[in-house]
Design a protein around this motif. Structure first.
Motif, short mmCIF file in Angstrom:
data_model
loop_
_atom_site.label_atom_id
_atom_site.label_comp_id
_atom_site.label_asym_id
_atom_site.label_seq_id
_atom_site.Cartn_x
_atom_site.Cartn_y
_atom_site.Cartn_z
N MET A 22 10.96 -2.25 -8.15
CA MET A 22 10.26 -1.65 -8.62
C MET A 22 10.90 -0.29 -9.27
O MET A 22 11.60 -0.17 -9.08
N ASP A 23 10.21 -0.79 -10.64
CA ASP A 23 9.86 0.55 -11.39
C ASP A 23 9.17 1.77 -11.17
O ASP A 23 8.25 1.60 -11.19
N THR A 24 9.79 2.49 -10.10
CA THR A 24 9.41 3.94 -9.89
C THR A 24 8.61 4.97 -10.89
O THR A 24 7.61 5.75 -10.48
N ILE A 46 1.14 -3.69 2.64
CA ILE A 46 1.03 -2.35 2.27
C ILE A 46 0.16 -1.76 3.33
O ILE A 46 0.92 -0.83 4.29
N THR A 47 -0.97 -2.05 3.32
CA THR A 47 -1.31 -1.76 4.51
C THR A 47 -1.32 -1.46 6.48
O THR A 47 -1.31 -0.37 7.28
N GLY A 48 -1.15 -3.20 6.67
CA GLY A 48 -0.19 -2.77 8.22
C GLY A 48 0.57 -3.35 8.77
O GLY A 48 0.97 -3.36 9.46
N ILE A 49 2.05 -3.22 7.54
CA ILE A 49 2.88 -3.64 7.81
C ILE A 49 4.08 -2.52 8.16
O ILE A 49 4.51 -2.14 9.02
N ILE A 50 3.60 -1.65 5.50
CA ILE A 50 4.79 -0.89 6.58
C ILE A 50 3.28 0.61 6.54
O ILE A 50 4.15 1.81 6.11
N ASN A 51 2.70 0.14 6.86
CA ASN A 51 1.08 1.65 7.01
C ASN A 51 1.55 2.20 5.71
O ASN A 51 1.76 3.56 5.94
N ASN A 52 0.92 2.17 4.77
CA ASN A 52 1.07 3.43 3.31
C ASN A 52 -0.14 3.32 2.82
O ASN A 52 0.02 2.83 1.34
N GLY A 53 -1.27 2.97 3.60
CA GLY A 53 -2.53 3.57 3.32
C GLY A 53 -2.65 2.08 2.53
O GLY A 53 -1.97 1.27 2.47
N GLY A 54 -3.65 2.05 1.70
CA GLY A 54 -4.03 0.95 0.84
C GLY A 54 -3.23 0.90 -0.88
O GLY A 54 -3.20 1.92 -1.34
N LEU A 55 -3.55 -0.33 -1.87
CA LEU A 55 -3.24 0.04 -2.63
C LEU A 55 -4.03 0.99 -3.68
O LEU A 55 -3.14 1.42 -4.90
N TYR A 60 -0.88 6.41 -2.94
CA TYR A 60 -0.13 4.91 -2.47
C TYR A 60 1.25 5.07 -3.77
O TYR A 60 2.52 4.74 -3.45
N SER A 61 0.91 5.28 -4.70
CA SER A 61 2.37 5.74 -5.79
C SER A 61 3.52 6.22 -5.37
O SER A 61 4.32 6.12 -5.10
N PHE A 62 2.89 7.27 -4.44
CA PHE A 62 3.59 8.76 -4.58
C PHE A 62 4.94 8.03 -2.56
O PHE A 62 5.74 8.33 -2.66
N ARG A 63 3.81 7.52 -2.19
CA ARG A 63 4.18 7.10 -1.34
C ARG A 63 5.55 5.70 -0.99
O ARG A 63 6.25 5.40 -0.43
N MET A 64 5.59 4.80 -2.56
CA MET A 64 5.99 3.94 -2.57
C MET A 64 7.33 4.63 -2.96
O MET A 64 8.31 4.02 -2.33
N LYS A 65 7.04 5.11 -3.85
CA LYS A 65 8.17 5.96 -4.50
C LYS A 65 9.10 6.87 -3.49
O LYS A 65 10.50 6.35 -3.27
N GLN A 66 8.28 7.13 -2.10
CA GLN A 66 9.04 7.48 -1.23
C GLN A 66 10.04 6.51 0.04
O GLN A 66 11.34 6.86 0.15
#
Length: 312
Positions: A22-24, A46-55, A60-66
């Motif tokens: 992904m382009d961070t 995103i929501t149910g498997i890596i428990n990363n909030g919702g889109l 969301y963007s910050f957590r995906m970068k993390q």
């Protein structure tokens, strides 16, 4: 023989590669592309498997970068790419599984398939008509990540790539045929799982029972040698019709062994017994199709018609 069963060519999308590429600097633009490619499964991932909030979550963007930049996640990702440089073997295995499924259930749809990294949360999962395979859960039983995560040995010993087909089939079958028994007692629970195992057998006719049950050879031998004793114990303790979940879980939950029996016993012995009952039922009722078996909701009827009496 499923040689002549016709199915569409399987495509295995690699979600873990798409995420780590992904382009961070523009997570939202990359997300739109992934939503287009994976449909609703991406949102569920995103929501149910890596428990990363919702889109649409503000973080969301910050957590995906993390997630993408995390040192351990990146190393685990590199491990996955080394062990699974291609999905050719997986495609061959799934093609055979899907052909068997189509043979028994010609009117049912086949799922889509993707590999993923679940943050060490899931091995195989069926969601939104898609089977997701968490590659980081199959890096080899002695992988350092399992030690770092203090994964119990009874779990990590089955975290090898040869466990993928049976894990996929069980996850898919339990989603396709959810619990439908007319009671919630011990007998109904073990017969339901026995039906799932019978299906797993049908989809993987050449796979060993050790892989299907996630047992060692010694644990499987224990079941074969002690089938009469285990069944007698269930009857003597009047366990068959109990609805006490704590009692049921003693014989159906994960663990190093079944506490009511010896330390040589495997966990989930109730499910193994359920499988033997269903095998006997299908043997004694050859006119019953797999579809009819899965639609049967009466565990007592299956037990009675199985005429199940394990020998000493």
């Amino acid at each position: 023989d499923v040689t002549n069963v016709d199915i569409q060519d399987i495509t295995i999308n690699r979600l873990e590669q798409d995420i780590f590429k992904m382009d961070t600097t523009n997570i939202m633009a990359s997300t739109k592309l992934l939503e287009r490619k994976y449909g609703h499964f991406y949102n569920t991932f995103i929501t149910g498997i890596i428990n990363n909030g919702g889109l649409r979550d503000s973080s969301y963007s910050f957590r995906m970068k993390q997630f993408i930049r995390d040192k351990d996640m990146r190393e685990a990702y590199e491990n996955c790419q080394k062990i699974f440089p291609t999905t050719d073997t997986l495609k061959e295995q799934l093609t055979q599984i899907f052909k068997h499924y189509k043979h028994y259930f010609p009117n049912k749809n086949l799922p889509k398939v993707c590999t993923m990294m679940s943050g060490f949360n899931y091995s195989a999962v069926m969601l939104d008509s898609t089977i997701g395979i968490g590659l980081e859960m199959y890096l080899g039983s002695k992988n350092k990540f399992y030690e770092m995560l203090t994964m119990p040995r009874y779990k990590s010993m089955f975290m090898n790539k040869e466990n993928i087909p049976s894990d996929v089939v069980r996850a898919w079958m339990t989603s396709e045929f959810p619990y439908n028994m007319n009671k919630n007692d011990f007998l109904s629970e073990i017969i339901y799982y026995g039906k799932i195992m019978y299906l797993t057998d049908a989809m993987l006719p050449t796979t060993s029972d050790t892989l299907k049950m996630q047992y060692t050879r010694k644990q499987l031998e224990y079941c074969n040698q002690n089938e009469f004793n285990m069944w007698s114990y269930f009857a003597a303790q009047k366990l068959l019709y109990t609805t006490d979940q704590a009692e049921i879980m003693k014989f159906t939950s994960e663990g190093p062994f079944t506490t009511a029996f010896s330390k040589d016993s495997p966990p989930r012995v109730g499910y193994w017994i359920g499988w033997q009952i269903v095998k006997q039922y299908m043997k004694n009722n050859p006119d019953s199709s797999l579809e009819q078996l899965m639609n049967e909701t009466d565990a007592q009827k299956i037990l009675t018609k199985a005429k199940y009496k394990p020998g000493k």
